[in-house]
Design an enzyme around this catalytic site. Structure first.
Site, PDB file in Angstrom:
ATOM      1  N   THR A 131       3.573  63.708 -39.023  1.00  0.00           N
ATOM      2  CA  THR A 131       3.004  63.002 -39.602  1.00  0.00           C
ATOM      3  C   THR A 131       2.405  64.086 -40.704  1.00  0.00           C
ATOM      4  OG1 THR A 131       2.603  60.702 -39.509  1.00  0.00           O
ATOM      5  CG2 THR A 131       1.676  62.150 -41.725  1.00  0.00           C
ATOM      6  N   LYS A 163       5.699  59.081 -45.855  1.00  0.00           N
ATOM      7  CA  LYS A 163       4.718  58.532 -44.735  1.00  0.00           C
ATOM      8  C   LYS A 163       3.113  58.587 -45.048  1.00  0.00           C
ATOM      9  CE  LYS A 163       3.419  58.127 -40.647  1.00  0.00           C
ATOM     10  NZ  LYS A 163       3.265  56.703 -39.771  1.00  0.00           N
ATOM     11  N   LYS A 198      -7.344  62.222 -40.407  1.00  0.00           N
ATOM     12  CA  LYS A 198      -6.522  63.471 -41.494  1.00  0.00           C
ATOM     13  C   LYS A 198      -5.404  62.811 -42.678  1.00  0.00           C
ATOM     14  CE  LYS A 198      -3.011  63.379 -38.678  1.00  0.00           C
ATOM     15  NZ  LYS A 198      -1.218  63.063 -39.127  1.00  0.00           N
TER      16      LYS A 198
END
Length: 292
Positions: A93, A169, A238
């Site tokens: 990711t 995502k 994140k």
């Protein structure tokens, strides 16, 4: 098929083992060599370095973030080691901007690039139940699709631009974080009125919100079971920041992402970075005086 695999943390190890069990010859590398030991017992070959693992017709990577991807592919020589005509499947990711850079760098070397991030936790990876996103040149996606089908219950194609898979995502992880926050605030409210979190979240996850996310994370929140981490809170932070950056790039307002960012920072400040990201729920309870 000979497959290189870069990054064998919890998710990466489970995926690499699925590929090995499907009859492929997996050559894996990890920055912490000890993480390779369980894979070696299953027949996976340990590569001496990232470049050695990457010198295969197909290379998978599952690394933590943009910085790790850049360090391994560029500084670690992995991209330079990929032979012309190879296909790299990046399951990490990462930011949309990173994906765009990688797609261009791979094209310049004559290497196919497929962005294939996944939805699912390590137990789903071990069972081959991941949902796999896939975006890239049609020929590259078609070449690796049988491998993606070996590790997931469904492959979801998103066209020929790898950045689309990264955007999907990040958008999906934002929704998961928002669900955790909604459950946190609602269960804190219920508890303040004498209703146990397990009772409230059990009701919601079996009725109005009968979905895997609410059932799975609701159970973790109710039990305060944040270890072992299926997905670390610091990585959730994140991903929220990456979603904000992707939104900024195309002028999409995401006001609730700012709320999530601040709550993640609160959790990180209280030492929860290595816990499961469902520990975000502790922020609401702590502010309401239900936690020390």
């Amino acid at each position: 098929m000979r497959i290189g695999f870069l990054g064998t943390g919890g998710m990466g190890a489970a995926i690499a083992l699925r590929l090995q069990a499907a009859g492929h010859d997996v050559h894996a590398w990890n920055r912490t060599p000890a993480a390779l030991q369980p894979l070696l017992a299953a027949g996976v070959t340990a590569a001496a370095d990232a470049a050695g693992a990457a010198a295969q017709p197909v290379v998978f990577s599952m690394l933590a973030d943009d910085a790790a991807v850049d360090a391994v592919l560029e500084q670690g020589g992995a991209l330079a080691a990929m032979p012309a005509g190879a296909v790299h499947v990046n399951m990490a990711t990462v930011s949309v901007a990173c994906t765009q850079r990688l797609a261009a760098a791979h094209a310049a070397r004559g290497v196919g690039y497929v962005a294939a991030p996944v939805f699912g936790r390590p137990d789903a990876a071990a069972a081959g139940k991941l949902h796999v996103l896939a975006a890239g040149a049609p020929s590259a996606v078609a070449r690796v699709r049988p491998l993606l089908e070996a590790i997931g219950q469904r492959v979801w194609p998103f066209g020929d631009d790898p950045a689309r898979a990264s955007a999907v995502k990040l958008a999906g992880n934002f929704m998961l974080a928002a669900a955790i926050e909604a459950m946190a605030e609602a269960s804190t409210l219920a508890q303040a009125h004498g209703v146990a979190a397990a009772d409230f979240l059990g009701l919601m996850s079996e009725t109005l919100f009968a979905s895997p996310a609410y059932r799975g994370y609701g159970a973790l929140i109710a039990a305060r079971r944040f270890e072992p981490a299926g997905f670390r809170l610091r990585l959730g932070f994140k991903d929220v920041r990456l979603a904000q950056a992707a939104a900024d790039a195309v002028a999409v307002p995401m006001p609730f992402a700012s709320v999530l960012r601040e709550n993640f920072l609160d959790a990180l400040a209280h030492g929860a970075g290595e816990l499961d990201w469902s520990a975000l729920s502790e922020v609401s309870a702590r502010r309401a005086g239900q936690r020390d």
